[in-house]
Structures are given as C-alpha cells and as structure tokens.
Design an enzyme around this catalytic site. Structure first.
Site, PDB file in Angstrom:
ATOM      1  N   GLY A   2       0.838  -1.067   0.000  1.00  0.00           N
ATOM      2  CA  GLY A   2       0.000   0.000   0.000  1.00  0.00           C
ATOM      3  C   GLY A   2       0.867   1.104   0.000  1.00  0.00           C
ATOM      4  CB  SER A 302      -4.535   4.547   5.073  1.00  0.00           C
ATOM      5  OG  SER A 302      -3.663   5.581   4.623  1.00  0.00           O
ATOM      6  CG  ASP A 303      -1.988   0.988  -0.020  1.00  0.00           C
ATOM      7  OD1 ASP A 303      -0.963   1.660  -0.189  1.00  0.00           O
ATOM      8  OD2 ASP A 303      -2.219  -0.048  -0.655  1.00  0.00           O
ATOM      9  CB  CYS A 304       0.334   5.696  -0.120  1.00  0.00           C
ATOM     10  SG  CYS A 304       1.669   5.311   1.011  1.00  0.00           S
TER      11      CYS A 304
END
Length: 779
Positions: A2, A302-304
């Site tokens: 991510g 979070s994923d980016c």
C-alpha cells in the site's frame, strides 16, 4: 504495497518538504554534507527536555504517551496523523517520515530511507515469492534479522526510519496479479508461517524484550486485496465481494498470524472495498477484528492515499471531512499521505469526529515509537547504537542473499538427468534471452539499491566460456533475432535460455492479461532448442507462473528452472544450481495454470471454491481440481528422497466433558461436523506424526517435507490443505526423523459457510509425499 500510486506519493512528499526538519530520518542537506541530526528527547543537546515525562525512559510507555499527547495542541496532534509527521520544536520533537520499505531488503521507496555516499546501497535479497519457495522458516527469519540490522545501521547515521511497511501477506489468488511477486504465494499456511518468521526477524531485539522493537514491521494489505489493474477493474474502485467462509478460511489467516503470533507493530488497510465498505473505513474490520479480536499492539495505517480514495475515487462519502472522520472512527491511526492532515481540523469543527478520537489514534502511533526508542535520545547511546555503515552490505549478508536464492530456485524438469552440467564436458555455453544479462530485473519491485549485481551471464561465464545473445531487444519481445540466436545455439556445447518477465510485464498497478511468455519468447525458445546440439536449460525469471506446456513437452528442452526474481546474487545462485555446486530444493509456492484457465476465470471473481452451476473451477491447489502445468509444491532435486511413516494414529477420540474448551452453548453437531470450536487455537487433542526421511541418492540435498490433509467432504472443505512443512538437509544415504505435532481442533477443523470453525468428524486423509494415511476422528 500500500504505498502505491507513485505520482500521488511524490506530490504528497513535495507538499510537505518545506516542513521537514533536518534530523535522523530526513536529512535535507546533500548526502556528502555532514550535519548533527536532531533526536527526540536529546537531553544532552537540550537539558530542559529532561523535565518532560515523555522523555523519562524509566516511566512506562503508556504514561510517557499520555504525557506527550497532553502537551500537544489540536493542530499539532493532527500533524501526527499523517506519514510525513511535522516536528514540534518547542518539545524537541523532530519531523518523522513513517514510510520506509523493507520487503526484501532496505528500500529507498518512500520518504524514510535515503542512500548516500556513506551508505550507497543495501543487501537486496530475492523477491518474496522466491524466498517463500525455500519453505524454510529459519532462512526467512534470518533474512528479516539481516534487513533490520542494515535498517538500524542506516538509522544511526540519519539515512533510514524505524517503521517499515513490510511484509506483504496477501494471498496470491490469481496468477495474473502483478504484485503476486511480493507475496509468499497462494497458501494460507505458508503465507502465515512466512509472515511470522519475517516479522520476528525484523522486530525482535537481541534481548528478547517484547516491549522493545528493533524495527517496526507492518503486515499489508488488509484485506482480500489482490487485483490492481486488470482490464476495466482498478484497485481504487474495486469492491471485493467475499463470502465469510473464504474470508476466514483464506484471506484473514495470514493477518491474524501477524498480529496474534508475531505481535506485529502495524497493519495496513488496503485500497479496495470489501462487500461494499472501504477497508480503511470499516469499523468491523479495523476496530472489531484487528483491535478487539486479535489485540493489535501497535498502529493501523492506510495504504497511501487510501483515505483520499474513499472520498475521491469511491465516492463513499460526500465530503473529504467525512472520509477522514469515518476512517479515524473506524480505527485508522495513520494516513499514508496528507489528506487527513488537510481535513481533520474541519472534521473536528463540524462535529464529525472529536479530539479524543484523534488522541487515541496518535497514542497508538506514539506508543510504537516509544517501543522503538525514538523518544530515548541519541540512538548511538541505545541498543544497536554500535551499528553503522560497516554493517550494511556485509559479506555475511551478501552470502545470505546468495544462499536464499539457491534455496528458492525450483527445478521443474530434468530429463535424463541433464542437469547439473559438467564443466569438464561443457566447454562452450550459449547464454540467450532478454533476462540473460539481467540486473535490475533480478530484484523485482519495492527494491533498494543493491550492494552489487551478479547477472546470470556473469555467474555462468565464471565457470565456462560463455557467449551471450539477448534474442529480443526487450522483454516484450515483439521481434526475435532467431537467426543469430539459433546459430549461436548450434555452435556451442549447451544452451541456457533466460526468459520471463520484468516490471514492465508484471508489477504494482499492472496485472497480466494472459499466462503466455511475452511476445515471441516462446518461438525463440522453441527454435533455439531445435537448433541446439547439446542440453538446453530453460530458466524462467518471473514473479508469477506461465503456461509453458510447450517446453514441458519439448524433448529438446532438457531442463526447466524457475528462478523467480533472485536478488542481487541471482547470477551466482543460478550458476551454482546449473553446474551442480548446489542441489536445488525449492518448491513452487503457487499453481502454474494453463492459459485456458484464465480465459474463463475473471480476476474480479473472489470466490475460492468452485461453482458447478456456472462452471467456475475454483482457485489454488486447495479448491481447483483441473489441469495444471505445474502444481503447488512441485520441485525436483538432483537426488532422491524417500519417506516412511513411523508413527501416526488411525483413530482420535475427543471426550467433550464440561471442562472442554470446545464445549459451550454454541457447540453444534451437523452430519459429520463436530462441535463449533471458537477457541480452536487454544488447545484440543494433539497427536504426533513421525516420518523417516532418507536421501537415497548420490549427493547431498535439502528437502521439504509437506504434511497435507484432505478433510471429510463437508461444508465444501478443501480438496487438500497444507498443515505443516519442515526443511531437512541430508547427505548421501543419510536419514532423519521429522516430527509434526497436529492439534485436532486447530488443524483438522473446517470453516463453515458463515465463518464458524468446526471439528470435522470422520475420515481425514494425511498426505506426505506419496504416502497416504487414514485418520478417523470421533467424539
């Protein structure tokens, strides 16, 4: 992982670059300029910091975190919700870049790692899928330990962070997935074992203190994430429709192992939605499962740009503020990106989220940094403070990279024992193909700068006289120079063909459309083999599998190797195997399907089990019973290993008295299904399987012993399932006893349609190699 969406990441980095202080993790001066980095709680440089509770190392971490949070303004708190965290100079806290990568070596993707004249590169181990093919947990943990040592060494001189967003523990469900190379393969047991070993290698300190971390690992991408960019399906907008049985049986086990068994410091939620909800805004998945059920001791990231994706791409919320609020309230602690930092204040003002929720999120982040020693002052005065540039690219680590590649390489075909080649009889060698002189291709994605490269051509040419021809101008191989390649093959004693892919074929945000070798590679292979006068070795360098039935059935192609993306020492390892200095023992961690399979199976269908009504064939060796090119677990050796069963019960009786942990109001008995066993991992009847393994050949070799089970055919249980595996190394005629402990409740249970795990009563079939042993379970 991510942290994808490279252009967006770069924008995020540039947008905060003016705020980043010169400190241990983000040096703003040119790499050849020496400066004094600033460390949090550096009392020697600022004695006034000694009065801050969060700087007192003798206090418990919880008290230190509470003190720190209590000193921050709301604006400052919001600055710690994002991956490029602002510093707070009045409290002596430098800026921090959370995003560092260590998938198979310290990587400079992300903002946390910089290579310089002082440390120009780091050891690049094989891509994960090849290391997983070793089925060697101790090797995996050793790699993690070497990577964390190099990471700490770079941190000490201001070139790296302490939080590394690795490993990727998604299931390699579909062979076209461009990121399958980053994973340990298609099997939940192998993926879970890999995750635990690698996380422990990264995180565990030499003193074994669970309250301290060497570096902080992160298991990603949670959950049911394995489609990037296929036809009109994209990960930002894909809704993975997953039934509860597949969720609990296939997709969740590796993440649970990360948290429960490895005590991982972080879990990363994925871009996709699961059953209509973004994973990064789903309170059931985040707060419910990761926090409450599994008891995560760390932070959720979070994923980016995933929080932005919730609003901008998925339109799950009407405003950016709602997306930020929903994600924080769901249990997200850190946003890889800047979106939450831009909109959290307005979310608070609008009453969508309160300050206490932000306190809770940043407290999880700070607690992780406390365990890492980030708030303990100068790292050179801490554990691992003696590490430095001398510990990066050490001789030992580079040799480990070579050994890992050797252990992972899989021998798929070897007609008439044509391998290994003998340097005494093979005087001239043709090395042909677009990967024959590969460098960057060998290390796959999420890579750093390697210590050095040894290409396949260099490795082979160090043993015999070798002549090189690329065969194609690039990996796509739109045109092949057949005349030159066949002429070379006809003039040498043997041929090694290095074919396959690179990151232009399979990569993050790039899934494949078929399972054929790219362009005219197949024609090149076939024509070269036809012209060759001696042995022909086909080596496939790739992350995923291919339909190479043509080569499997071609008598002129005497041997086939899968070499994955073998890392910086790949050329040495390939030569070691081909010339017999190393006896291959790798096994495929994923099924190689025929092209016909993907022609009828869309990537977007997440179902693991087959559906007879639609002709859907199911996925992976656990549920797919159709034709394969090569199967999960396939892999040959230059020697022969025999198995003999020494000990295993034929009947296991479970006495469920009132004190048994499987006995409760939830226990059920349906047909041949026994009690519902929510606490399956906590105990239950155990038995032992003992095997005698003998090397019946004429050379030393390593061998993976697999213990599979075929459970009773209830609740659409797997065709077979990997329970345990053990790697043994045996000399000529040597033998050893391999012991497997089997927990009935945990290992021989099945997951029903609503996610309950139950003991399967009746006949189970245990498989070890060609051995099959019947086991009956009754209550």
């Amino acid at each position: 992982m991510g942290c994808s969406r490279q252009t967006s990441r770069n924008r995020a980095l540039s947008s905060v670059s003016t705020l980043v202080l010169c400190f241990v993790l983000c040096i703003s001066e040119p790499s050849n300029v020496k400066s004094s980095p600033v460390f949090a709680c550096d009392v020697s440089g600022n004695p006034s910091l000694a009065g801050f509770g969060f700087c007192i190392t003798g206090l418990k971490a919880e008290a230190r975190v509470t003190d720190l949070v209590g000193r921050l303004t709301l604006e400052e708190k919001i600055g710690f919700l994002v991956s490029q965290a602002n510093g707070v100079s009045r409290l002596g806290i430098p800026a921090y870049s959370w995003w560092s990568e260590a998938l198979h070596g310290v990587s400079n993707q992300g903002g946390g790692v910089k290579f310089s004249d002082q440390v120009p590169g780091a050891t690049s181990f094989p891509q994960v899928i090849l290391t997983a093919a070793s089925f060697n947990e101790s090797l995996i943990q050793a790699i993690g330990k070497a990577v964390s040592t190099e990471a700490r060494a770079m941190y000490n001189v201001g070139l790296a962070g302490l939080t590394f967003w690795s490993p990727n523990v998604n299931i390699f469900r579909d062979p076209r997935w461009g990121r399958g190379q980053e994973t340990p393969g298609e099997d939940p047991t192998l993926t879970s074992k890999y995750a635990v070993a690698y996380v422990k290698g990264l995180q565990e300190t030499d003193g074994g203190d669970p309250n301290r971390l060497k570096v902080a690992a992160c298991c990603k991408h949670y959950t049911a994430y394995d489609v990037d960019n296929w036809k009109d399906v994209h990960r930002f907008t894909f809704n993975a429709v997953v039934n509860q049985q597949d969720m609990d049986d296939t997709f969740q086990p590796p993440f649970k192992s990360c948290v429960v068994d490895a005590n991982v410091a972080s879990v990363m939620c994925s871009y996709n939605q699961v059953n209509g909800k973004p994973t990064c805004a789903d309170p059931d998945l985040l707060s419910g499962v990761i926090r409450r059920q599994w008891k995560l001791n760390g932070y959720i990231v979070s994923d980016c740009d995933s929080v932005e994706v919730v609003y901008k791409n998925q339109h799950y919320t009407k405003t950016p503020e709602e997306a930020v609020a929903k994600s924080i309230l769901a249990g997200l602690d850190l946003d890889c990106g800047s979106f939450s930092g831009q909109h959290a204040m307005e979310a608070v003002k609008a009453g969508l989220v309160n300050e206490s929720a932000i306190d809770k999120a940043i407290s999880n982040n700070f607690a992780t940094l406390m365990r890492l020693g980030f708030f303990d002052g100068d790292p050179k005065k801490q554990l691992y403070g003696d590490l430095g540039p001398k510990d990066v690219c050490s001789v030992e680590n580079q040799e480990l990279a070579r050994e890992a590649a050797r252990q992972g390489i899989v021998l798929l075909k070897n007609s008439a024992g044509s391998l290994p080649l003998s340097p005494s009889s093979i005087k001239t060698l043709a090395v042909i193909g677009p990967n024959a002189n590969a460098t960057v291709t060998m290390i796959g994605n999420y890579n750093g700068t390697p210590c050095k490269y040894t290409t396949p051509l260099q490795g082979l040419a160090a043993t015999v006289s070798a002549t090189y021809h690329p065969g194609c101008s690039n990996m796509a191989c739109a045109e092949a120079d057949l005349d030159s390649a066949t002429a070379l093959a006809a003039s040498t004693d043997a041929v090694v063909l290095l074919m396959g892919t690179n990151l232009s074929i399979e990569n993050e945000d790039l899934d494949r459309l078929d399972l054929n070798l790219p362009g005219k590679q197949q024609e090149l292979v076939t024509q070269v083999a036809k012209a060759a006068k001696g042995p022909v070795v086909l080596a496939i360098m790739s992350g995923g599998g291919f339909d190479i039935t043509f080569a499997k059935n071609d008598e002129k192609i005497t041997s086939i190797l899968w070499v994955g993306f073998p890392g910086e020492a790949g050329g040495l390892a390939i030569a070691d195997v081909i010339f017999g200095r190393y006896n291959p023992g790798g096994k495929l961690p994923m099924t190689w399907y025929p092209q016909s399979y993907v022609e009828k199976v869309p990537m977007s269908n997440m179902n693991m089990r087959p559906d007879e009504s639609t002709g859907y064939p199911g996925r992976t060796y656990r549920f797919y019973a159709g034709e394969t090119v090569y199967a999960f677990g396939d892999g040959m050796s230059y020697t022969q290993f025999d198995h003999r069963l020494i000990r295993a019960p034929r009947l296991v009786s479970l006495r469920l008295d009132e004190s048994h942990h499987c006995r409760s109001s939830e226990c059920q008995s349906l047909d041949s299904i026994g009690p519902h066993c929510e606490s399956a991992a906590e105990g239950g009847s155990e038995f032992e399987v003992q095997l005698n393994v003998r090397n019946a050949g004429d050379r030393e070799g390593s061998h993976t012993v697999f213990l599979f089970t075929t459970p009773p055919a209830v609740h659409r249980s797997p065709i077979k399932h990997l329970l345990r595996f053990e790697k043994v190394r045996l000399g000529k005629n040597e033998e050893a006893v391999v012991k497997f402990k089997v927990n009935v409740c945990k290992d021989l249970s099945v997951v029903d349609e609503i996610g309950n795990r139950k003991i399967a009563l009746g006949e189970h079939l245990l498989h070890v190699g060609s051995l099959k042993h019947s086991l009956n379970i009754r209550v």
